[in-house]
Scaffold this motif. Sequence first.
Motif, short mmCIF file in Angstrom:
data_model
loop_
_atom_site.label_atom_id
_atom_site.label_comp_id
_atom_site.label_asym_id
_atom_site.label_seq_id
_atom_site.Cartn_x
_atom_site.Cartn_y
_atom_site.Cartn_z
N PHE A 1 0.76 -1.30 0.00
CA PHE A 1 -0.11 0.19 -0.17
C PHE A 1 0.95 1.35 -0.17
N VAL A 2 1.92 1.07 0.82
CA VAL A 2 2.83 2.09 0.73
C VAL A 2 3.51 2.72 -0.63
N LYS A 3 3.70 1.62 -1.52
CA LYS A 3 4.20 1.70 -2.73
C LYS A 3 2.96 2.20 -3.72
N MET A 4 1.84 1.72 -3.58
CA MET A 4 0.51 2.21 -4.16
C MET A 4 0.05 3.77 -3.89
N MET B 1 -0.02 6.68 -6.77
CA MET B 1 -0.95 7.71 -6.69
C MET B 1 -0.70 9.11 -6.79
N GLY B 2 0.26 9.34 -5.81
CA GLY B 2 0.72 10.81 -5.76
C GLY B 2 1.57 11.15 -6.85
N ASN B 3 2.14 10.51 -7.60
CA ASN B 3 3.08 10.57 -8.70
C ASN B 3 2.36 10.91 -10.01
N VAL B 4 0.93 10.29 -9.85
CA VAL B 4 0.29 10.18 -11.16
C VAL B 4 -1.05 11.17 -11.14
N PHE B 5 -1.82 11.25 -10.10
CA PHE B 5 -3.09 11.82 -9.97
C PHE B 5 -2.75 13.21 -9.52
N PRO B 6 -3.47 14.25 -9.84
CA PRO B 6 -3.66 15.55 -9.04
C PRO B 6 -3.91 15.46 -7.64
N PRO B 7 -3.41 16.39 -7.07
CA PRO B 7 -3.59 16.35 -5.25
C PRO B 7 -4.88 16.05 -4.89
N GLU B 8 -5.93 16.88 -5.63
CA GLU B 8 -7.34 17.12 -5.01
C GLU B 8 -8.01 15.60 -5.41
N GLU B 9 -7.35 14.52 -6.25
CA GLU B 9 -7.85 13.28 -6.45
C GLU B 9 -7.32 12.20 -5.52
N VAL B 10 -6.49 12.53 -4.65
CA VAL B 10 -5.74 11.45 -3.95
C VAL B 10 -6.02 11.78 -2.34
#
Length: 223
Positions: A14-17, A21-30
């Motif tokens: 989960f840490v890796k996932m 997510m943080g590398n791929v999605f905009p902040p408001e989506e995470v």
Amino acid sequence: MEYVRITSIEDPLFVKMHELMGNVFPPEEVLEFDLWKEPLEDPSIRVFVAVNGDEVVGATEYRYYPDWNIGMTDFTIIGRPGLSLGRFLAQNRQKDLNELAKENGKVLFGMFAEIYDPYKSMEHEFGGVKPMDPFVRREVLSHLGYRRLNFQYVHPSWKNDGEAVSGLDFCFMPTDDTLESIPAKLVVDFLTTYYSVLSNKPQAWLQMIEELKSKENIELLPL
């Protein structure tokens, strides 16, 4: 490659996932790391990662709602090109959802998804990962059978700050591809349930829901 379910924030995967997510999605989506604890422990929320060696290279979160016999794709992440990750995740997700519907004594009615419309907004880079490019993703999801629901869509920011997030379409992939519309009540009931976790709803979202309540059916349009 393995398709592995995650049910705890203590899972190293989960840490890796979450980092992916943080590398791929905009902040408001995470959703913040700690806020994942309850969703991951919820048996109705299914979070799976694609593991290649010891690396998380993709992920998908989705849900099955037995009362409505529908699924919802929360997100799909393709972290690396050249691994057929889109097909791998889509096939495993569909197989899992079909099994859940079968256990419910039914054939899956269909699946909802929020899909970026890059023709409205060019802001999303998605970490520079080309398979995540909104134009590519939109066309792939169209190939899978998703269709756009005919209304102007916004959703509450996952920051729970009362802001409305636009630039997406709310879509549905019916199992029966001859279907031309779905009941508006299903859409209203689903969206109000799905976003019940967020207490700070924007006015634009509340108005959208009220307008949907006045309709009987919502047309499925090409994506």
